[in-house]
Design a protein around this motif. Structure first.
Motif, short mmCIF file in Angstrom:
data_model
loop_
_atom_site.label_atom_id
_atom_site.label_comp_id
_atom_site.label_asym_id
_atom_site.label_seq_id
_atom_site.Cartn_x
_atom_site.Cartn_y
_atom_site.Cartn_z
N UNK A 50 0.85 -1.18 0.00
CA UNK A 50 0.00 0.00 0.00
C UNK A 50 0.89 1.24 0.00
N UNK A 51 0.28 2.38 -0.02
CA UNK A 51 1.09 3.58 -0.04
C UNK A 51 0.26 4.82 -0.19
N UNK A 52 0.96 5.92 -0.29
CA UNK A 52 0.31 7.22 -0.39
C UNK A 52 1.11 8.11 -1.33
N UNK A 53 0.38 8.77 -2.25
CA UNK A 53 0.99 9.74 -3.17
C UNK A 53 0.32 11.09 -2.92
N UNK A 54 1.15 12.12 -2.78
CA UNK A 54 0.66 13.45 -2.43
C UNK A 54 1.27 14.47 -3.37
N UNK A 55 0.46 15.40 -3.83
CA UNK A 55 0.95 16.53 -4.61
C UNK A 55 0.34 17.80 -4.07
N UNK A 56 1.10 18.90 -4.07
CA UNK A 56 0.56 20.14 -3.53
C UNK A 56 1.09 21.36 -4.29
N UNK A 57 0.32 22.43 -4.17
CA UNK A 57 0.70 23.75 -4.66
C UNK A 57 0.51 24.73 -3.52
N UNK A 58 1.52 25.55 -3.27
CA UNK A 58 1.51 26.46 -2.13
C UNK A 58 1.82 27.87 -2.63
N UNK B 183 5.89 10.64 -2.02
CA UNK B 183 5.50 9.26 -2.27
C UNK B 183 5.97 8.43 -1.09
N UNK B 184 5.02 7.73 -0.45
CA UNK B 184 5.33 6.87 0.70
C UNK B 184 4.87 5.46 0.37
N UNK B 185 5.73 4.64 -0.24
CA UNK B 185 5.38 3.23 -0.48
C UNK B 185 5.54 2.43 0.81
N UNK B 186 4.65 1.47 1.03
CA UNK B 186 4.66 0.72 2.28
C UNK B 186 4.40 -0.75 2.01
N UNK B 187 5.19 -1.60 2.66
CA UNK B 187 5.00 -3.05 2.57
C UNK B 187 4.80 -3.61 3.98
N UNK C 77 9.09 4.13 2.99
CA UNK C 77 10.07 5.17 2.69
C UNK C 77 9.34 6.49 2.47
N UNK C 78 10.05 7.57 2.73
CA UNK C 78 9.52 8.92 2.53
C UNK C 78 10.31 9.58 1.40
N UNK C 79 9.69 9.69 0.22
CA UNK C 79 10.34 10.32 -0.93
C UNK C 79 9.63 11.64 -1.20
N UNK C 80 10.31 12.74 -0.99
CA UNK C 80 9.67 14.05 -1.08
C UNK C 80 10.55 15.01 -1.85
N UNK D 13 14.54 14.71 -0.96
CA UNK D 13 15.24 13.74 -0.14
C UNK D 13 14.49 12.42 -0.17
N UNK D 14 15.22 11.37 0.09
CA UNK D 14 14.66 10.02 0.25
C UNK D 14 15.17 9.48 1.56
N UNK D 15 14.28 9.05 2.43
CA UNK D 15 14.68 8.56 3.74
C UNK D 15 13.73 7.46 4.20
N UNK D 16 14.17 6.57 5.08
CA UNK D 16 13.23 5.59 5.64
C UNK D 16 12.19 6.28 6.49
N UNK D 17 10.96 5.81 6.41
CA UNK D 17 9.87 6.40 7.18
C UNK D 17 9.49 5.50 8.36
N UNK D 18 9.24 4.23 8.08
CA UNK D 18 9.00 3.24 9.14
C UNK D 18 9.70 1.94 8.74
N UNK D 19 10.42 1.35 9.67
CA UNK D 19 11.02 0.03 9.48
C UNK D 19 10.96 -0.68 10.82
N UNK D 20 9.98 -1.52 11.02
CA UNK D 20 9.86 -2.18 12.32
C UNK D 20 9.31 -3.59 12.17
N UNK D 21 9.60 -4.39 13.20
CA UNK D 21 9.03 -5.72 13.34
C UNK D 21 8.33 -5.81 14.68
N UNK D 22 7.25 -6.59 14.76
CA UNK D 22 6.44 -6.63 15.97
C UNK D 22 5.98 -8.05 16.26
#
Length: 381
Positions: free
Chosen positions: A30-38, A53-57, A75-78, A94-103
């Motif tokens: 799943x994931x989320x794609x966002x676009x904005x104008x400011x 763009x935040x792709x999530x597995x 990941x957080x790609x903005x 920038x591209x950075x990890x957003x969430x990486x966890x195990x539970x």
């Protein structure tokens, strides 16, 4: 190193339990794609266009009917571009990890390890217990960076719960912090929350070692400053919902006026039977930095109010207003959101002082000082 250790632990756990699982493992994408104008005419670059763009597995391993292993990686790609038409532009990304966890979880226990979001407390708009996140109440996406660490939560049969956490390798400023943590020394803390008549109460504690050397002489420079935090919050519901939340932060070295920080919040919420239901949240925050604890020599008072009204099935209007008593300034925000299944449109406007001076950590893509508008299109898949 943190990522490599997490991946190694992930592989060991999955391999150790592979023979136990009778059901097929599940992977969800799943994931989320966002676009904005400011647009803000007072900015050096009045027009900004951006995207995220935040792709999530998610991977789930059922160990039994009441035991489960699950993992999340995102990941957080903005990126954005500021335009001063027709003279210049400013590109950032920038591209950075957003969430990486195990539970590992059961009916009453949850143990989570990795890059994760940790937040708690009763307040909504002005949060003294914003210790590990940077969620801005005006952000429709509620985005925040995570922290590296482990979290254990145990839920008792009487609805009480116990939290224990250990953080490591986090050197970014979090929440109300003005100094980084010493990333080579673990942080630790815990929280106990218990039900009481009409509501619940909780006590929280956190210890870390701060590092002030990056402040370039603004305060005394130390690489190891022991810091202790104590938080208390309570929420009750009787006709209206009302709460109290407070936090005391103490530095174990003489940092002048920054040695002690106290944040106190009281708030209430209520939904009026007007039309589709008008919900209101009101909070008042007192914050003070002092050489001696609880001196309140130069306390800062801020009042916040949020109004939320649903218009039909797909539209919602939310407005948030902050008032700073020290300089008699208003901070105003309104968002009209439209939801269509997986697509959401947010039309935001703000009217704030040019010298923006609110003690909130939010996302720079959403709000600035002065007056402006922002259009945001969100697609969740």
């Amino acid at each position: 190193m943190r990522l490599q250790l997490f991946i190694l632990l992930w592989c060991v756990i999955v391999d150790a339990n592979a023979q136990v699982v009778e059901k097929p493992n599940r992977i969800d994408w799943q994931g989320q794609m966002v676009g904005w104008m400011h647009y803000n005419q007072d900015n050096p670059y009045p027009v900004y266009f951006g995207g995220r763009f935040i792709p999530q597995a998610n991977y789930t391993v059922d160990l039994s009917l009441d035991r489960r292993l699950d993992f999340e990686a995102s990941a957080n790609m903005v990126g954005d571009v500021g335009l001063q038409i027709p003279d210049s532009s400013d590109w950032n990304g920038k591209v950075s990890p957003y969430r990486i966890w195990g539970r590992y979880s059961t009916d009453q226990l949850e143990v989570r390890l990795g890059l994760q979001k940790i937040n708690f407390g009763s307040a909504t708009l002005l949060r003294p217990l914003m210790w590990f996140d940077q969620v801005d109440p005006r952000d429709p996406l509620q985005l925040t960076d995570g922290v590296w660490g482990g979290l254990m939560r145990y839920y008792f049969m009487n609805n009480a719960n116990l939290w224990v956490w250990v953080l490591y390798g986090n050197d970014n400023v979090k929440g109300w912090e003005y100094m980084r943590s010493n990333r080579s020394i673990p942080e630790f803390g815990g929280r106990i929350q218990a039900p009481v008549p009409l509501g619940e109460v909780a006590l929280s504690y956190h210890h870390r070692v701060a590092d002030s050397r990056h402040l370039n002489g603004e305060v005394a420079e130390w690489d190891k400053i022991p810091e202790n935090r104590l938080g208390f919050d309570a929420r009750f519901d009787k006709v209206v919902g009302f709460w109290f939340e407070g936090a005391w932060v103490n530095m174990n070295k003489d940092m002048g006026e920054l040695t002690n920080q106290v944040n106190l919040n009281i708030g209430l919420d209520y939904t009026f039977g007007i039309g589709n239901g008008l919900s209101i949240i009101a909070e008042h925050l007192v914050t003070s930095y002092d050489k001696k604890a609880f001196a309140f020599n130069d306390a800062i008072n801020i009042t916040a109010c949020s109004l939320n009204y649903p218009i039909g099935m797909f539209d919602n209007v939310n407005t948030i207003v902050f008032y700073s008593w020290a300089d008699s300034k208003w901070y105003n925000f309104i968002n009209w959101s439209k939801q269509y299944d997986a697509i959401a449109l947010n039309m935001m406007a703000y009217w704030n002082p040019d010298d923006y001076n609110m003690p909130l950590q939010g996302n720079a893509e959403n709000l600035f000082g002065g007056k402006g508008i922002q259009l945001m299109l969100v697609y969740n898949f």
